[in-house]
Design a protein around this motif. Structure first.
Motif, short mmCIF file in Angstrom:
data_model
loop_
_atom_site.label_atom_id
_atom_site.label_comp_id
_atom_site.label_asym_id
_atom_site.label_seq_id
_atom_site.Cartn_x
_atom_site.Cartn_y
_atom_site.Cartn_z
N LEU A 87 0.73 -1.16 -0.15
CA LEU A 87 -0.01 0.03 -0.02
C LEU A 87 0.66 1.35 0.10
CD1 LEU A 87 -2.69 -1.12 2.38
CD2 LEU A 87 -2.98 -1.02 0.14
N GLU A 88 0.35 2.39 -0.63
CA GLU A 88 1.06 3.54 -0.71
C GLU A 88 0.43 4.58 0.27
OE1 GLU A 88 0.69 4.72 -4.49
OE2 GLU A 88 1.77 2.83 -5.52
N ALA A 89 1.17 5.44 0.71
CA ALA A 89 0.63 6.53 1.58
C ALA A 89 1.05 7.98 1.02
CB ALA A 89 1.27 6.34 3.16
N ASP A 90 0.17 8.72 0.47
CA ASP A 90 0.32 9.98 0.15
C ASP A 90 1.26 10.21 -0.85
OD1 ASP A 90 -1.43 10.96 2.39
OD2 ASP A 90 0.47 11.06 3.54
N ALA A 91 1.21 9.32 -1.99
CA ALA A 91 1.91 9.26 -3.05
C ALA A 91 1.21 9.50 -4.32
CB ALA A 91 2.71 8.12 -3.34
N ALA A 92 1.42 10.16 -5.25
CA ALA A 92 0.94 10.42 -6.47
C ALA A 92 1.85 10.35 -7.52
CB ALA A 92 0.11 11.75 -6.28
N GLY A 93 1.12 10.43 -9.06
CA GLY A 93 1.84 10.48 -10.02
C GLY A 93 3.13 9.14 -10.20
N ASP A 94 4.28 9.81 -10.66
CA ASP A 94 5.68 8.97 -10.72
C ASP A 94 6.40 8.97 -9.72
OD1 ASP A 94 4.29 7.48 -12.94
OD2 ASP A 94 4.97 8.67 -14.55
N GLU A 95 5.92 9.40 -8.68
CA GLU A 95 7.01 9.71 -7.49
C GLU A 95 7.64 8.64 -7.00
OE1 GLU A 95 6.98 11.30 -2.87
OE2 GLU A 95 5.12 11.22 -4.12
N VAL A 96 8.77 8.46 -6.85
CA VAL A 96 9.84 7.34 -6.43
C VAL A 96 9.54 7.28 -4.82
CG1 VAL A 96 12.03 6.08 -6.03
CG2 VAL A 96 11.27 7.10 -8.30
N ILE A 97 9.27 6.07 -4.20
CA ILE A 97 8.84 6.17 -2.84
C ILE A 97 9.53 4.93 -2.26
CG2 ILE A 97 6.72 7.32 -2.84
CD1 ILE A 97 5.32 4.74 -2.71
N PRO A 98 10.08 5.11 -1.10
CA PRO A 98 10.73 3.63 -0.56
C PRO A 98 9.65 2.91 0.10
CG PRO A 98 10.92 5.80 1.20
CD PRO A 98 10.18 6.01 -0.19
N LEU A 99 10.06 1.64 0.06
CA LEU A 99 9.09 0.66 0.82
C LEU A 99 9.42 0.74 2.32
CD1 LEU A 99 9.66 -2.50 -1.47
CD2 LEU A 99 7.86 -0.98 -1.46
N ASN A 100 8.10 0.35 2.80
CA ASN A 100 8.32 0.59 4.46
C ASN A 100 9.17 -0.68 4.93
OD1 ASN A 100 6.45 -1.67 5.09
ND2 ASN A 100 4.97 0.13 4.73
N GLU A 101 9.43 -0.69 6.03
CA GLU A 101 10.19 -1.76 6.93
C GLU A 101 9.43 -3.28 6.58
OE1 GLU A 101 13.60 -1.07 8.94
OE2 GLU A 101 13.20 -0.67 6.79
N PHE A 102 8.04 -3.18 6.73
CA PHE A 102 7.12 -4.28 6.63
C PHE A 102 7.24 -4.98 5.27
CE2 PHE A 102 5.76 -2.72 10.73
CZ PHE A 102 5.51 -3.72 11.53
N GLN A 103 7.22 -3.97 4.36
CA GLN A 103 7.19 -4.24 2.74
C GLN A 103 8.73 -4.92 2.45
OE1 GLN A 103 6.07 -0.70 1.26
NE2 GLN A 103 3.93 -0.82 1.60
N ILE A 104 9.71 -4.40 3.11
CA ILE A 104 10.96 -5.01 2.93
C ILE A 104 10.88 -6.34 3.55
CG2 ILE A 104 13.51 -4.63 3.32
CD1 ILE A 104 13.11 -1.64 2.99
N ALA A 105 10.61 -6.59 4.76
CA ALA A 105 10.65 -7.60 5.22
C ALA A 105 9.89 -8.59 4.47
CB ALA A 105 9.96 -7.59 6.77
N SER A 106 8.78 -8.69 3.86
CA SER A 106 8.12 -9.40 3.15
C SER A 106 8.81 -9.73 1.97
CB SER A 106 6.85 -8.87 2.59
OG SER A 106 5.59 -9.13 3.76
#
Length: 844
Positions: free
Chosen positions: A483-502
Motif C-alpha cells: 500500500l502507498e501513503a500520500d503518493a501520487a504520479g510517478d513519484e519514487v517512494i521507499p518501501l516501508n520496513e514491513f514491505q521490505i521484510a516481506s
C-alpha cells in the motif's frame, strides 16, 4: 568517438547488439566511420570488460551531444520498408507503425520497438517478397533507434519500477499457511498450476485469480481452520499394557495377572526390573496409573517403597542425580537414564491381589517422554527383601487434546474479558497474516463478526474459526500488497520496513517473515541490519526454498521430473536415477550458497555430490568410495540402500559445475539422442544471457531431414547449417553444444556415438578454440562478467517478481561491479540485490 557495428553482419556472425548483451548504455552518435575488418571482428565473445569500459567512456561524453532524432533517416526507413503493411486500421500483426512520429512516441512503446528492431536486425522483416534494405541502412536504422532509447536512459530520472500486486503462488501459499497457522499439510494440492513468466512461477503479471482458484481458496481456508482449531476437543486417549507384556522381556516372565519384581539380588533384569513400557507420544500433561501390591519375606510388616519414573532421551532439567538413581534397585535402572523420579510412595496393600491398590499420578510435562517405569528402592540395612506385584501400566493423555495450533492461535490473557481476548487474538493473527500491523478498523470489524457469531449461539472457539477463515480468504493475505501513503504520479517512494521484510522473506524463504524480521520492522531497524539478516536467512534451513524454486527454475531442470528417455536405448534410466540427478544439482547449488563460494564455481568446480547409483552412472565409483560412500551391488533408493549422498572430489575437468551434471545434460537432450542445439541454446540463455533469435519459419527440423542428411550427428548438423536461414544462429549454438557430445542423452560419458568417433572440439565466434568440455568451461569462466550479469538478471527477476526493464540496467551494473570486487561471492549477489533501488524502492 563511437564505433559502429553493423547489426546485419554481426547477426550473421553470431553477434547480438552489444549494449543488449552487456546492459551498458551508449551515446548517440551522428558520425559514421567506415567499416573495417577490425570492427567486423567484434563478435559474441568480445571481452565484456573492454565493452563496458568503452561504453562508460562514451556515456560521459553523451551529455554534451544533442539527442538523436527519430525524425529523419529512421522515420524515412520505416516509411519506405514498413508502412505498406504496418499502417491503417488493420495493420499486419496488429502493429501499427504509422503512429510513431518522434522520440517521445517511441519511448512510450519501448517493448513494441524492441520487437521491431529484433525483426529488422535479424533479417526477418521486411518479408522476402518485399524490397530489401541495404545492410548499411539496416545497421544505421537499428543503431539510431537504439540510440534514442539509450539517450533517454542516460537522461531520465532513476526509476525503480513497480511490481504488479502479487498473488501467493502455490508453494508460497503452502509455506505461509504452515508458518502462520501451524498446520503442515498441502492445502494447495488442488489449486490450478501457476503460470510461468520470465522463467519463474512468482511473476505478478501472470499470477491471475480465476473463479476456480477462488473456490479452492474458500475450501482450503475451511479445511485449514478445521485442522487448526477444535471447538470440541476429544476426550484424552488412554493406553494400557498388562504387566506380563512390559519390559524387560524374556521367557521367564510370569504369565499371571500380576508381574513380580524383587529387590532380592539376581542376575536377571526380568526379576529385578524396573519394569517399563515405551511410547511415541506428543509432549503434554499425562495421568499415570498402575495397580500394585507388595509382599515381604518373613514377618517384616514394613511398607514397601517404590518409585515411578518418567524417561526421556533429551531430559536435562530435573533429571535424577547419580545418588537418586543409585537408591533404586534393578539391573535395568541405568538403561533407563536419563529419567525423572516423578513419584515416590509406599505400598500399603500386601499379600493379596484382591486388595491391590491403584496408584494415580499426574505427570508434569517431560519433553520427549518415551517411557514410564516403576521401580523398587534398595532395601535398607536390616530390611527384608520385598516383591512388588504389578498388574498394568497405563497412561492417559495428553490431557489437553487441543492441537498445538489451537493453543498457539487462541492464546490470550486468561484474566481478560471475552471481548478483550477476541481483539488480542485477532490483532496478533491479522498482523502476521497481512505481514504488517493490523489497523484498529480491521480488528474491530472482525471482532464484531465474532460477537455476532457468539450471539447466534456459536462457541467462542467456533466463532474464532470463522474469523480466521475470513482472514485466509482476504486479498490482504492472498496477495502481497504494498500500500502507498500520500503518493501520487510517478513519484519514487521507499518501501516501508514491513514491505521490505516481506520481499526479503519471500525471496529467500518463499514464506512469510518470521518473528525476528517482523520485530526489526516494527522497531524500524531492518534496513540497518539487512546484511546481517541476509546472512542469517541464507544459513537457515528455509533457504532450501531458494534452491528448490529459484535454482531449479533458472536451470530449467524441473522438466526432468517428467522427461522420458527412450527405454530401449537407455534402460538404466529409472526414477531412482532421475531423483539422484535432481538431488545432485540441489546439493551442489546449496553448497555454493551456504558456504558462500564464488558463483563462478557454478560453471566449473572440483567437487560434486553423488550417491551410489549416480556414481555408477558417471563411472566414478572409485572416487565415490574414496569419499566415504558405501558401495553394494544391487542396492537402490527404493529398497533403502545406496541413496546416501557424499561430497566427492572430481578426478578431472570433464565433470564439475552445472554444465556436466546429468540433470542438465538430460533435459537438454531429445528422448533418443543428444541435441547440441538444445545444449548450446541452454548455455546462451541460462548462463550467458544471450538467447539466439527464434528460428526462421518453414525450416524443417533435423529429424525431418534424415533421408537427405547422412553421416555423424556433427556432419548432419553441418549439412543442416548450409541453409543460410539456419547458419547465423547455429554458428553461436552448435559449438557450445558439441563440446558436451561426450555425454549421451542421459549424461553418461562416451567416446563413440554408434559407429562414429565423437569430436567435442569447436571454435567459437571470435576465433577461440577448445578441445572438449574442460577447455570450454575455462573459456566460459573467463567471461565471468557475462555470467555474473546473467545470474544477476535471473535472480533479480525472481526476487522482484517481474521482468527486468531498461531502467533496471544501472542497478544490474552496480551489482556486477560489486560481485567482481568481492570475488563473486554468493552472499554478495544476494546482499546487493536486496540493497538495490528496484528492491527497496518503487514507483507510486
Amino acid at each position: 568517438m563511437f564505433v559502429r557495428v553493423c547489426g546485419r553482419c554481426c547477426a550473421r556472425r553470431g553477434l547480438a547488439h552489444l549494449p543488449a548483451h552487456f546492459g551498458a548504455t551508449h551515446p548517440a552518435s551522428r558520425s559514421r566511420l567506415p567499416e573495417t575488418p577490425l570492427m567486423l571482428r567484434l563478435r559474441f565473445f568480445v571481452s565484456p570488460l573492454l565493452v563496458v569500459a568503452f561504453w562508460s567512456l562514451a556515456a560521459n561524453a553523451a551529455a554534451a551531444e544533442p539527442a538523436p532524432q527519430f525524425v529523419g533517416m529512421a522515420s524515412e526507413f520505416v516509411k519506405r520498408h514498413c508502412l505498406d503493411c504496418h499502417s491503417g486500421s488493420e495493420p499486419a500483426a496488429g502493429v501499427p507503425l504509422d503512429i510513431y512520429r518522434d522520440n517521445d512516441s517511441l519511448v512510450k512503446d519501448r517493448k513494441v520497438w524492441d520487437r521491431v528492431l529484433e525483426m529488422v536486425e535479424f533479417g526477418q522483416m521486411p518479408p522476402e517478397d518485399a524490397e530489401q534494405p541495404k545492410d548499411e541502412d539496416v545497421a544505421q536504422f537499428v543503431q539510431l533507434v537504439k540510440s534514442v532509447f539509450d539517450y533517454h536512459d542516460l537522461h531520465a530520472k532513476p526509476d525503480p519500477g513497480r511490481v504488479t500486486m502479487r498473488r501467493l503462488n502455490r508453494n508460497e501459499y503452502n509455506n505461509t499457511i504452515r508458518d502462520l497457522v501451524g498446520v503442515d499439510f498441502n492445502p494447495a494440492e488442488d489449486f490450478p498450476q501457476d503460470d510461468i513468466g520470465h522463467g519463474f512461477d512468482n511473476i505478478g503479471d501472470v499470477l491471475t485469480l480465476s473463479p476456480v482458484l477462488m473456490e479452492r481458496y474458500l475450501a482450503a481456508a475451511e479445511s485449514i481452520v478445521r485442522r487448526a482449531i477444535v471447538p470440541n476437543p476429544p476426550a484424552p486417549p488412554k493406553r494400557a499394557i498388562s504387566g506380563r507384556y512390559t519390559e524387560p522381556a524374556g521367557g521367564d516372565v510370569s504369565t499371571g495377572r500380576f508381574r513380580p519384581i524383587s529387590n532380592r539380588p539376581s542376575e536377571k533384569p526380568t526379576e529385578t526390573g524396573p519394569v517399563f513400557t515405551r511410547y511415541k507420544i506428543p509432549d503434554g500433561e499425562y495421568i499415570f496409573r498402575t495397580r500394585i501390591y507388595a509382599t515381604r519375606e518373613g514377618d517384616d510388616q514394613r511398607p514397601v517403597r517404590f518409585a515411578v519414573l518418567a524417561c526421556s532421551p533429551t531430559l536435562t532439567d530435573g533429571a535424577a542425580t547419580d545418588a537418586e538413581a543409585d537408591s533404586l534397585f534393578g539391573l535395568a535402572v541405568n538403561g533407563l537414564r536419563p529419567f525423572r523420579i516423578v513419584h515416590s510412595g509406599e505400598v500399603t496393600a500386601s499379600n493379596d491381589e484382591k486388595d491391590a491398590q491403584t496408584i494415580e499420578i499426574k505427570l508434569p510435562i517431560v519433553p520427549g517422554l518415551d517411557r514410564t517405569a516403576i521401580a523398587l528402592y534398595k532395601p535398607a540395612e536390616g530390611e527384608s527383601h520385598a516383591t512388588l506385584h504389578i498388574e498394568h501400566l497405563s497412561l492417559e493423555g495428553p490431557l489437553d487434546t487441543r492441537p498445538e495450533s489451537h493453543r498457539r492461535l487462541l492464546a490470550c490473557d486468561p484474566n481478560a474479558d471475552r471481548a478483550t481476548q477476541t481483539r488480542e487474538v485477532l490483532r496478533r493473527f491479522m498482523t502476521r497474516a497481512y505481514r504488517r500491523p493490523a489497523t484498529d478498523a480491521e480488528v474491530e470489524r472482525l471482532a464484531e463478526f465474532v460477537a455476532a457469531a457468539e450471539a447466534d449461539g456459536a462457541k467462542w472457539e467456533a466463532a474464532m474459526q470463522l474469523a480466521i477463515q475470513a482472514v485466509l480468504v482476504s486479498p490482504k493475505f492472498l496477495f502481497r500488497v504494498e500500500l502507498e501513503a500520500d503518493a501520487a504520479g510517478d513519484e519514487v517512494i521507499p518501501l516501508n520496513e514491513f514491505q521490505i521484510a516481506s520481499r526479503l522473506s519471500y525471496f529467500l524463504w518463499s514464506t512469510m517473515p518470521d518473528d525476528e524480521l517482523l520485530e526489526l520492522a516494527q522497531r524500524g531497524e531492518l534496513s540497518k541490519q539487512i546484511d546481517a539478516q541476509v546472512r542469517r536467512m541464507l544459513a537457515d534451513p528455509r533457504a532450501d526454498q531458494l534452491v528448490e524454486h529459484f535454482a531449479l527454475q533458472w536451470l530449467q531442470i524441473k522438466r526432468l521430473e517428467t522427461f522420458a528417455p527412450d527405454k530401449e536405448l537407455f534402460p538404466m534410466f529409472d526414477d531412482d536415477l532421475r531423483g539422484a540427478m535432481l538431488d545432485e544439482t540441489r546439493l551442489f547449488f546449496a553448497a555454493v550458497m551456504r558456504e558462500d563460494r564464488s558463483i563462478l564455481e557454478l560453471l566449473h568446480s572440483d567437487f560434486t555430490y553423488l550417491n551410489e547409483p549416480l556414481a555408477r552412472h558417471y563411472g566414478l565409483t572409485d572416487a565415490f568410495r574414496a569419499a566415504g560412500g558405501s558401495v553394494g551391488r544391487g542396492r537402490s533408493r527404493r529398497n533403502g540402500g545406496g541413496d546416501e549422498f557424499v561430497r566427492v572430489s572430481l578426478p578431472d575437468a570433464s565433470r564439475g559445475g552445472l554444465l556436466t551434471q546429468a540433470s542438465v545434460l538430460t533435459v537438454t537432450s531429445n528422448p533418443t539422442r543428444t541435441s547440441p542445439v538444445k545444449r548450446g541454446r541452454w548455455v546462451l540463455e541460462q548462463l550467458l544471457g544471450s538467447p539466439p533469435p527464434p528460428p526462421p519459419p518453414n525450416v524443417p527440423e533435423l529429424e525431418a531431414q534424415k533421408e537427405k542428411l547422412t553421416g555423424s550427428l556433427r556432419e548432419r548438423m553441418e549439412q543442416h547449417r548450409q541453409n543460410p536461414a539456419c547458419a547465423s544462429c547455429h554458428a553461436r549454438m552448435d559449438p557450445l553444444g558439441f563440446a558436451f557430445e561426450n555425454f549421451d542423452a542421459v549424461g553418461r560419458f562416451r567416446v563413440k556415438d554408434g559407429e562414429y568417433d565423437i569430436d567435442p572440439s569447436g571454435e567459437l565466434p571470435g576465433g577461440q578454440t577448445f578441445a572438449g568440455p574442460g577447455e570450454l568451461k575455462q573459456i566460459l569462466q573467463g567471461r565471468k562478467q557475462m555470467f555474473a550479469r546473467c545470474l544477476t538478471e535471473k535472480m533479480m527477476t525472481y526476487a522482484l517478481g517481474r521482468g527486468l526493464e531498461y531502467y533496471d540496467r544501472p542497478a544490474v551494473n552496480r551489482i556486477v561491479r560489486q560481485l567482481e570486487a568481492n570475488d563473486f561471492k554468493f552472499s554478495t549477489l544476494v546482499v546487493e540485490i536486496v540493497s538495490s533501488d528496484p528492491f527497496r524502492l518503487r514507483r507510486s
